[in-house]
Design a protein around this motif. Structure first.
Motif, mmCIF file in Angstrom:
data_model
loop_
_atom_site.group_PDB
_atom_site.id
_atom_site.type_symbol
_atom_site.label_atom_id
_atom_site.label_comp_id
_atom_site.label_asym_id
_atom_site.label_seq_id
_atom_site.Cartn_x
_atom_site.Cartn_y
_atom_site.Cartn_z
ATOM 1 N N ALA A 1 0.852 -1.196 0.000
ATOM 2 C CA ALA A 1 0.000 0.000 0.000
ATOM 3 C C ALA A 1 0.883 1.240 0.000
ATOM 4 O O ALA A 1 1.960 1.251 0.602
ATOM 5 N N GLY A 2 0.441 2.294 -0.692
ATOM 6 C CA GLY A 2 1.201 3.539 -0.735
ATOM 7 C C GLY A 2 2.333 3.529 -1.730
ATOM 8 O O GLY A 2 3.105 4.482 -1.813
ATOM 9 N N LYS A 3 2.445 2.434 -2.502
ATOM 10 C CA LYS A 3 3.497 2.344 -3.521
ATOM 11 C C LYS A 3 2.837 2.313 -4.887
ATOM 12 O O LYS A 3 1.903 1.554 -5.115
ATOM 13 N N ARG A 4 3.319 3.160 -5.777
ATOM 14 C CA ARG A 4 2.752 3.231 -7.126
ATOM 15 C C ARG A 4 2.891 1.876 -7.820
ATOM 16 O O ARG A 4 3.892 1.184 -7.622
ATOM 17 N N GLY A 5 1.907 1.516 -8.636
ATOM 18 C CA GLY A 5 1.960 0.235 -9.356
ATOM 19 C C GLY A 5 2.993 0.280 -10.471
ATOM 20 O O GLY A 5 3.541 1.326 -10.804
ATOM 21 N N GLY A 6 3.261 -0.882 -11.070
ATOM 22 C CA GLY A 6 4.169 -0.937 -12.217
ATOM 23 C C GLY A 6 5.601 -1.203 -11.792
ATOM 24 O O GLY A 6 5.882 -1.584 -10.662
ATOM 25 N N ALA A 7 6.508 -1.015 -12.747
ATOM 26 C CA ALA A 7 7.933 -1.234 -12.489
ATOM 27 C C ALA A 7 8.694 -0.138 -13.217
ATOM 28 O O ALA A 7 8.308 0.266 -14.308
ATOM 29 N N TRP A 8 9.770 0.329 -12.611
ATOM 30 C CA TRP A 8 10.537 1.393 -13.264
ATOM 31 C C TRP A 8 11.954 1.455 -12.714
ATOM 32 O O TRP A 8 12.263 0.915 -11.670
ATOM 33 N N MET A 9 12.820 2.106 -13.476
ATOM 34 C CA MET A 9 14.176 2.406 -13.026
ATOM 35 C C MET A 9 14.310 3.920 -12.980
ATOM 36 O O MET A 9 13.774 4.620 -13.823
ATOM 37 N N ASP A 10 14.971 4.402 -11.957
ATOM 38 C CA ASP A 10 15.197 5.830 -11.801
ATOM 39 C C ASP A 10 16.646 6.053 -11.408
ATOM 40 O O ASP A 10 17.252 5.166 -10.796
ATOM 41 N N ASP A 11 17.170 7.228 -11.697
ATOM 42 C CA ASP A 11 18.545 7.472 -11.263
ATOM 43 C C ASP A 11 18.554 8.308 -9.987
ATOM 44 O O ASP A 11 17.757 9.217 -9.800
ATOM 45 N N VAL A 12 19.467 7.940 -9.073
ATOM 46 C CA VAL A 12 19.680 8.692 -7.838
ATOM 47 C C VAL A 12 20.709 9.788 -8.123
ATOM 48 O O VAL A 12 20.569 10.924 -7.711
ATOM 49 N N ARG A 13 21.749 9.392 -8.847
ATOM 50 C CA ARG A 13 22.744 10.360 -9.310
ATOM 51 C C ARG A 13 23.432 9.766 -10.537
ATOM 52 O O ARG A 13 23.397 8.549 -10.759
ATOM 53 N N ALA A 14 24.040 10.637 -11.344
ATOM 54 C CA ALA A 14 24.681 10.197 -12.583
ATOM 55 C C ALA A 14 26.195 10.140 -12.412
ATOM 56 O O ALA A 14 26.754 10.792 -11.524
ATOM 57 N N ARG A 15 26.851 9.383 -13.281
ATOM 58 C CA ARG A 15 28.313 9.428 -13.344
ATOM 59 C C ARG A 15 28.706 10.832 -13.800
ATOM 60 O O ARG A 15 28.120 11.382 -14.737
ATOM 61 N N TRP A 16 29.714 11.385 -13.139
ATOM 62 C CA TRP A 16 30.091 12.773 -13.437
ATOM 63 C C TRP A 16 31.502 13.030 -12.917
ATOM 64 O O TRP A 16 31.772 12.767 -11.750
ATOM 65 N N LEU A 17 32.361 13.524 -13.772
ATOM 66 C CA LEU A 17 33.657 14.025 -13.311
ATOM 67 C C LEU A 17 33.349 15.421 -12.765
ATOM 68 O O LEU A 17 33.184 16.371 -13.522
ATOM 69 N N ARG A 18 33.220 15.502 -11.446
ATOM 70 C CA ARG A 18 32.666 16.723 -10.833
ATOM 71 C C ARG A 18 33.586 17.920 -11.067
ATOM 72 O O ARG A 18 34.776 17.853 -10.757
ATOM 73 N N PRO A 19 33.040 19.028 -11.579
ATOM 74 C CA PRO A 19 33.878 20.198 -11.831
ATOM 75 C C PRO A 19 34.264 20.938 -10.556
ATOM 76 O O PRO A 19 35.214 21.704 -10.553
ATOM 77 N N ASP A 20 33.525 20.674 -9.441
ATOM 78 C CA ASP A 20 33.853 21.381 -8.190
ATOM 79 C C ASP A 20 34.976 20.708 -7.421
ATOM 80 O O ASP A 20 35.805 21.367 -6.794
ATOM 81 N N THR A 21 35.038 19.361 -7.490
ATOM 82 C CA THR A 21 36.065 18.644 -6.713
ATOM 83 C C THR A 21 37.116 17.977 -7.597
ATOM 84 O O THR A 21 38.165 17.581 -7.109
ATOM 85 N N GLY A 22 36.789 17.826 -8.898
ATOM 86 C CA GLY A 22 37.707 17.114 -9.786
ATOM 87 C C GLY A 22 37.651 15.610 -9.595
ATOM 88 O O GLY A 22 38.404 14.858 -10.196
ATOM 89 N N LYS A 23 36.731 15.139 -8.728
ATOM 90 C CA LYS A 23 36.633 13.694 -8.455
ATOM 91 C C LYS A 23 35.505 13.073 -9.288
ATOM 92 O O LYS A 23 34.526 13.744 -9.622
ATOM 93 N N LEU A 24 35.662 11.765 -9.552
ATOM 94 C CA LEU A 24 34.637 11.049 -10.327
ATOM 95 C C LEU A 24 33.512 10.606 -9.391
ATOM 96 O O LEU A 24 33.740 9.906 -8.412
ATOM 97 N N GLN A 25 32.299 11.020 -9.712
ATOM 98 C CA GLN A 25 31.100 10.574 -8.991
ATOM 99 C C GLN A 25 30.551 9.359 -9.724
ATOM 100 O O GLN A 25 30.332 9.407 -10.931
ATOM 101 N N THR A 26 30.342 8.257 -8.980
ATOM 102 C CA THR A 26 29.833 7.038 -9.639
ATOM 103 C C THR A 26 28.298 7.051 -9.653
ATOM 104 O O THR A 26 27.669 7.621 -8.774
ATOM 105 N N PRO A 27 27.698 6.399 -10.660
ATOM 106 C CA PRO A 27 26.235 6.436 -10.795
ATOM 107 C C PRO A 27 25.523 5.514 -9.815
ATOM 108 O O PRO A 27 26.064 4.471 -9.417
ATOM 109 N N VAL A 28 24.312 5.920 -9.440
ATOM 110 C CA VAL A 28 23.472 5.122 -8.538
ATOM 111 C C VAL A 28 22.060 5.076 -9.125
ATOM 112 O O VAL A 28 21.541 6.099 -9.577
#
Length: 687
Positions: free
Chosen positions: A420-447
């Motif tokens: 209950a309280g959960k939408r029906g169906g199935a899906w994939m969503d991104d929490v964050r993307a892979r990104w060579l961050r311009p603020d830290t210069g570090k690689l952010q891994t995708p989730v």
């Protein structure tokens, strides 16, 4: 002074403002939403004001350090709130989400239509960019045009008002669909559940007892609804459930549920989309929708769908004739009704192929299936999947990491169960993307987040999946791999970002094929009671039945797709969308549902889920995925197992490239040519 947005250090004060690592899903409360979103909107607005200053350099990295860093944090926080709103809906969270939605929509609408930012991106010299950045710049400029950046004065104001209203309507549509589904419960007697499988009855009994009620609680959630429609021999019960299911959120809903009617919302949404298209200089919303897609025009899509319908119709007619003949001969149903079709189909399938979905399900305990899925992914894409830990929103959610040679590539949450309280169906969503961050210069891994709605286990046993459930799991995992295995460092074109909408289903539909490979399947089955693997004889029956009713299923997808595209290219039909749907059915369908059927009123894909004038993407991408999979069939090893070199080539050409180049280029890099319809027709037994 640093130009990047300040990092919030008092993470304990508001979990939505902690970006040190993964979202603190277990700590986020409705009261955190307003202060966090307000602060992040202010930060993003301040970053925007800096970037549009006349003396701010038109330099890709400098813009990213300021604007992208701020908006990415806003996106991540709002993404966490939206996600919880979909999987753990409460009245308090819904209120907080709805209060913040207009502000978030307004900010993104203003950002997307800001002619000053548009000018700044236009002034960036493409010669200073790498290929990924050039693709992102191309997409950004196109996005500004579609976002109204070239509009002036009253037109621009109206465009912004339309975006705000459409966001509100989409959310309300989704809420109505969920509430209409959740509001229905029927307490059946033992007699009414004749023929229904024991595990389904046990779950219904547990649900009734949990609410202190006698009998068996049936709902319109698919794990409860579908087995009754397939196996329940009590026709009046099937009719009752069918009527409730196909009239959800409509003018045909009965009693209390009438307040969830989506009819007026659909009409208003369609009118607003048409107005938006005209403001942007297009004849209709179908044209707007296709600008960033592979398909070149609405007419091309309509022609594609009608060609496919012509090829599928003879097979669908044969399917229906078989169904009617069996119903008359064996079940004494001279004229089977809409609520009888799933029941007759299941009986005919059992008679023709000598097995039932219920029998198959016993061999697919969820933990074993998951282990099998991980094995094929690990083998084919040369990665390792390990269980990992992270804060989660529900005890049934698991968290994993994907590595190659000890190096982290990405992580994902898996939320498998309906509740209950959960939408029906199935899906994939991104929490964050892979990104060579311009603020830290570090690689952010995708989730990523992978969400399904499977039945839960009963009587202390693990959840059992139908073969359809297994296919759904593989499908969503394909989306997840596309997002997590990317090797692109530019945020807006890494993973699924920037991939044309009608190509984004390629990796997901591609993975479904493995659910039909003996070499894969035998490793992911173990009978829930005996531990025995799926017998080869049963698999052969399943394979023989693979294309059972493929003609009818294909026409059903075409019916939805054609309705969607015609609806968005014939604005005069919007007020009476139901009559357009009936016209489409007369043209392509072989099954004509009862007049009270209101499928459109819960068609969330196109009214609340981003698929407007884009539902055809499933069929379009199926052509790509079938052809891509044919490469694995052509290069299979002697024992039938998939060739790892072909897997590597696919991974590099399609998955790792993400949205960094046009999907057709990625496809041709893998296949060496443009896609052909042949493989799809062959795979579906319609060659």
């Amino acid at each position: 002074m640093s130009q990047s947005a300040p990092r919030v250090t008092e993470s304990h004060a508001n979990p939505l403002l902690d970006f040190t690592d993964l979202p603190l899903f277990d700590q986020i409360r409705p009261e955190h939403v307003a202060p966090a979103i307000d602060q992040l909107l202010a930060q993003s607005q301040s970053a925007l004001d800096k970037v549009v200053a006349p003396d701010f350099p038109a330099d890709w990295k400098t813009i990213a350090q300021t604007l992208d860093v701020a908006t990415e944090q806003l996106g991540r926080a709002w993404g966490a709130v939206s996600h919880l709103n979909a999987v753990a809906d409460t009245p308090e969270l819904r209120a907080a989400y709805n209060a913040a939605l207009p502000k978030v929509t307004e900010f993104y609408t203003n950002l997307g239509s800001d002619e000053r930012v548009y000018a700044k991106y236009k002034a960036v010299d493409p010669a200073t960019l790498n290929d990924e950045q050039r693709r992102a710049q191309h997409n950004a400029l196109r996005g500004f045009v579609l976002g109204g950046a070239e509009l002036q004065g009253a037109a621009k104001e109206r465009f912004a008002a339309i975006q705000a209203r459409m966001a509100e309507l989409g959310q309300k549509f989704s809420e109505n669909a969920l509430d209409a589904t959740d509001s229905f419960a029927y307490f059946a007697t033992e007699d009414e559940l004749a023929g229904v499988p024991d595990d389904i009855k046990a779950a219904a009994r547990e649900a009734a007892e949990a609410g202190g009620q006698p009998g068996y609680k049936l709902t319109l959630k698919l794990p409860s609804y579908l087995p009754v429609m397939q196996f329940g021999s009590h026709a009046p019960l099937r009719e009752r459930l069918y009527r409730a299911y196909v009239t959800r959120a409509s003018d045909q809903s009965e009693g209390e549920a009438a307040k969830f009617d989506n009819t007026a919302i659909i009409r208003e949404l369609l009118a607003l989309r048409q107005e938006e298209a005209q403001l942007l200089g297009y004849a209709n919303f179908g044209e707007v929708s296709l600008v960033p897609k592979m398909a070149e025009s609405p007419q091309q899509v309509v022609d594609f769908l009608r060609t496919l319908a012509d090829k599928a119709k003879p097979f669908a007619e044969r399917d229906l004739n078989d169904l009617r003949a069996y119903a008359a001969d064996k079940l004494q149903m001279a004229d089977p009704q809409a609520w009888d079709l799933a029941y007759v189909s299941e009986h005919l399938k059992e008679a023709r192929y000598a097995f039932s979905e219920q029998e198959v399900k016993q061999y697919f305990p969820a933990p074993k299936v998951l282990a099998g899925l991980f094995k094929i992914v690990e083998t084919l894409f040369e990665v390792q999947i390990r269980e990992d830990s992270a804060p989660v929103w529900h005890p049934s959610v698991k968290f994993y990491r994907i590595e190659r040679n000890g190096q982290l590539l990405g992580q994902f949450y898996l939320d498998p169960s309906a509740r209950a309280g959960k939408r029906g169906g199935a899906w994939m969503d991104d929490v964050r993307a892979r990104w060579l961050r311009p603020d830290t210069g570090k690689l952010q891994t995708p989730v990523a987040q992978l969400v399904c709605n499977f039945a839960t286990g009963v009587n202390g046993k693990p959840p059992l999946l139908t073969h359809d459930d297994v296919t759904t799991l593989f499908h969503e995992f394909g989306h997840g791999l596309h997002h997590m295995l990317t090797q692109v460092d530019e945020h807006d074109v890494s993973g699924i970002s920037g991939v044309e909408w009608d190509a984004v289903e390629l990796p997901s539909q591609f993975m479904e094929n493995f659910c039909w490979e003996w070499d894969v399947l035998r490793h992911m089955t173990a009978h829930v009671d005996t531990g025995e693997p799926l017998p080869r004889a049963l698999f052969d029956k399943m394979t023989a039945a693979k294309n059972y009713q493929a003609g009818m299923q294909t026409l059903r997808q075409i019916e939805f797709s054609l309705f969607d595209m015609l609806l968005h290219t014939q604005p005069a039909r919007a007020a009476d969308f139901q009559s357009l749907l009936e016209e489409v059915r007369r043209e392509v369908a072989v099954i004509h549902p009862p007049v009270f059927n209101r499928m459109a009123n819960t068609f969330s894909h196109i009214f609340a889920g981003g698929y407007a004038a884009g539902y055809y993407s499933y069929k379009w991408a199926e052509v790509l995925s079938a052809d891509a999979y044919a490469a694995f069939e052509e290069t299979a090893n002697a024992d039938g197992s998939p060739n790892v070199e072909t897997g590597r080539k696919y991974r590099q050409a399609i998955l790792e490239a993400g949205g960094s180049r046009p999907a057709m280029e990625s496809f041709k890099a893998f296949r060496g040519r443009e896609p052909s319809l042949d493989a799809l027709l062959r795979h579906q037994g319609m060659a």
